[in-house]
Design an enzyme around this catalytic site. Structure first.
Site, PDB file in Angstrom:
ATOM      1  N   GLN A  98      -4.772  -1.317   9.613  1.00 45.41           N
ATOM      2  CA  GLN A  98      -4.742  -2.653   9.008  1.00 45.41           C
ATOM      3  C   GLN A  98      -5.408  -3.674   9.925  1.00 45.41           C
ATOM      4  O   GLN A  98      -5.108  -3.750  11.114  1.00 45.41           O
ATOM      5  CB  GLN A  98      -3.273  -3.046   8.717  1.00 45.41           C
ATOM      6  CG  GLN A  98      -3.103  -4.354   7.968  1.00 45.41           C
ATOM      7  CD  GLN A  98      -3.653  -4.330   6.543  1.00 45.41           C
ATOM      8  OE1 GLN A  98      -3.725  -3.280   5.900  1.00 45.41           O
ATOM      9  NE2 GLN A  98      -4.047  -5.479   6.043  1.00 45.41           N
ATOM     10  N   LYS A 156       0.842  -1.205   0.000  1.00 48.16           N
ATOM     11  CA  LYS A 156       0.000   0.000   0.000  1.00 48.16           C
ATOM     12  C   LYS A 156       0.875   1.252   0.000  1.00 48.16           C
ATOM     13  O   LYS A 156       0.633   2.197  -0.760  1.00 48.16           O
ATOM     14  CB  LYS A 156      -0.928  -0.007   1.227  1.00 48.16           C
ATOM     15  CG  LYS A 156      -2.051  -1.016   1.114  1.00 48.16           C
ATOM     16  CD  LYS A 156      -2.810  -1.224   2.418  1.00 48.16           C
ATOM     17  CE  LYS A 156      -3.896  -2.289   2.242  1.00 48.16           C
ATOM     18  NZ  LYS A 156      -4.619  -2.644   3.453  1.00 48.16           N
ATOM     19  N   ASP A 166     -10.824   3.458   3.940  1.00 49.81           N
ATOM     20  CA  ASP A 166     -11.299   2.070   3.863  1.00 49.81           C
ATOM     21  C   ASP A 166     -12.825   2.011   3.713  1.00 49.81           C
ATOM     22  O   ASP A 166     -13.371   0.972   3.352  1.00 49.81           O
ATOM     23  CB  ASP A 166     -10.956   1.336   5.173  1.00 49.81           C
ATOM     24  CG  ASP A 166      -9.741   0.424   5.035  1.00 49.81           C
ATOM     25  OD1 ASP A 166      -9.524  -0.105   3.934  1.00 49.81           O
ATOM     26  OD2 ASP A 166      -9.041   0.251   6.042  1.00 49.81           O
TER      27      ASP A 166
HETATM   28  N1  GUN Z   1      -7.210  -6.432   5.952  1.00 55.62           N
HETATM   29  C1  GUN Z   1      -7.554  -7.131   4.837  1.00 55.62           C
HETATM   30  N2  GUN Z   1      -8.129  -6.305   3.934  1.00 55.62           N
HETATM   31  C2  GUN Z   1      -8.143  -5.081   4.479  1.00 55.62           C
HETATM   32  C3  GUN Z   1      -8.607  -3.813   4.024  1.00 55.62           C
HETATM   33  O1  GUN Z   1      -9.150  -3.647   2.923  1.00 55.62           O
HETATM   34  N3  GUN Z   1      -8.440  -2.776   4.897  1.00 55.62           N
HETATM   35  C4  GUN Z   1      -7.875  -2.936   6.123  1.00 55.62           C
HETATM   36  N4  GUN Z   1      -7.753  -1.870   6.893  1.00 55.62           N
HETATM   37  N5  GUN Z   1      -7.432  -4.093   6.566  1.00 55.62           N
HETATM   38  C5  GUN Z   1      -7.562  -5.158   5.748  1.00 55.62           C
END
Ligand code: GUN
Length: 286
Positions: free
Chosen positions: A97, A53, A120
């Site tokens: 996350q 990311k 998100d």
């Molecule tokens: N863990 C797995 N997918 C995601 C996501 O799209 N966002 C976040 N914050 N954590 C994740």
């Protein structure tokens, strides 16, 4: 019949180029979109996702930071980190996350994020706005799937879309986004009685259950579109999706691979949401 493979990497590159134009415009006008990722603990998969990311943001000239907190971080310390980022004018998007270590309440942490920085789309305000078709921040993975379908020229309206999985991150927002585009939507779980009866009726099948090779060729309608959101390790440690690629590709009309399918799209839509967050916040300050 062998399915056409939907190449997530190629589509992601195209979509990133589109968003780079918007990011460049903001940068030229004095706002560099900024994203912060908070990661708690040492989960190796989460560390890889976070690194990817941050890298994607850097590639588009965005500012990004990652805040690493120890696995035994207290809830107060995590909420404090979120609050500092809420108040940081250089940060437009905040992502915590998931999953978090068990002693931390993910819901409480998500609700602490400023909804205008919730890239998100997990905050209740943005989930509510998704229900009414108004969210500025569609959750990245289902958003990526929608863009992927659109770029592949797949018509959604009137089709029967079956989503297998009911997570807050993928299954539920995915179903709402498909519904918004006038699909007829069925939501199943791994526990659905006679699951194959439902999946075999899907024109568009989204697999998001988190179980390796769960959807097999006999569960798929001939010529249908099969989107694999799963990322699992099989017994040999190899990365595999929720879809048994070998058998399903002989039946489906389109299929996404793992890796190289939905994954690159998820990261791309995070960048898109961060640019959109910066656009909204900078418009407010001018
Ligand atoms: N863990 C797995 N997918 C995601 C996501 O799209 N966002 C976040 N914050 N954590 C994740």
């Amino acid at each position: 019949m062998t399915a056409l493979i939907i190449d997530g990497k190629t589509i992601a590159a195209e979509v990133r180029a589109e968003w780079k134009v918007r990011a460049d415009h903001l940068i030229a006008h004095g706002t560099t979109p900024g994203m912060a990722v908070i990661i708690v603990g040492n989960d190796p998969a989460s560390k890889v996702y976070v690194a990817n990311k941050v890298k994607a943001c850097a590639e588009l000239g965005l500012y990004s930071i990652h805040v690493e907190l120890a696995a035994d971080t207290t809830e107060a310390a995590l909420l404090d980190a979120v609050e500092r980022l809420n108040n940081d004018p250089k940060i437009h998007g905040i992502l915590v996350q998931l999953p978090l270590p068990r002693h931390l309440d993910a819901h409480k942490v998500i609700e602490a994020i400023n909804p205008d920085k919730d890239v998100d789309g997990f905050h209740e305000k943005n989930v509510g706005a998704l229900v009414t078709g108004q969210t500025p921040f569609p959750s990245c993975t289902p958003y990526g799937v929608m863009v992927m379908l659109e770029k592949t020229g797949i018509n959604i309206e009137g089709k029967h879309a079956v989503v297998v999985g009911r997570s807050n991150i993928v299954g539920k927002p995915m179903a709402l986004m498909l519904l918004q585009k006038n699909a007829t939507v069925t939501i199943c779980t791994s526990k659905t009685v006679d699951l194959a009866k439902h999946t075999r009726d899907a024109d568009i099948l989204i697999a998001a259950v988190g179980r390796a090779n769960f959807i097999t060729g006999d569960m798929v309608k001939p010529g249908s579109v099969v989107i694999d959101v799963g990322i699992n390790r099989n017994a040999e440690g190899k990365l595999v999706g929720d879809v048994d690629f070998a058998s399903v590709k002989e039946v489906a009309g389109y299929i996404t691979p793992v890796p190289g399918g939905v994954g690159p799209m998820t990261i791309t839509m995070l960048v898109a949401n961060t640019v959109r967050a910066a656009e909204r916040l900078s418009a407010r300050n001018t």
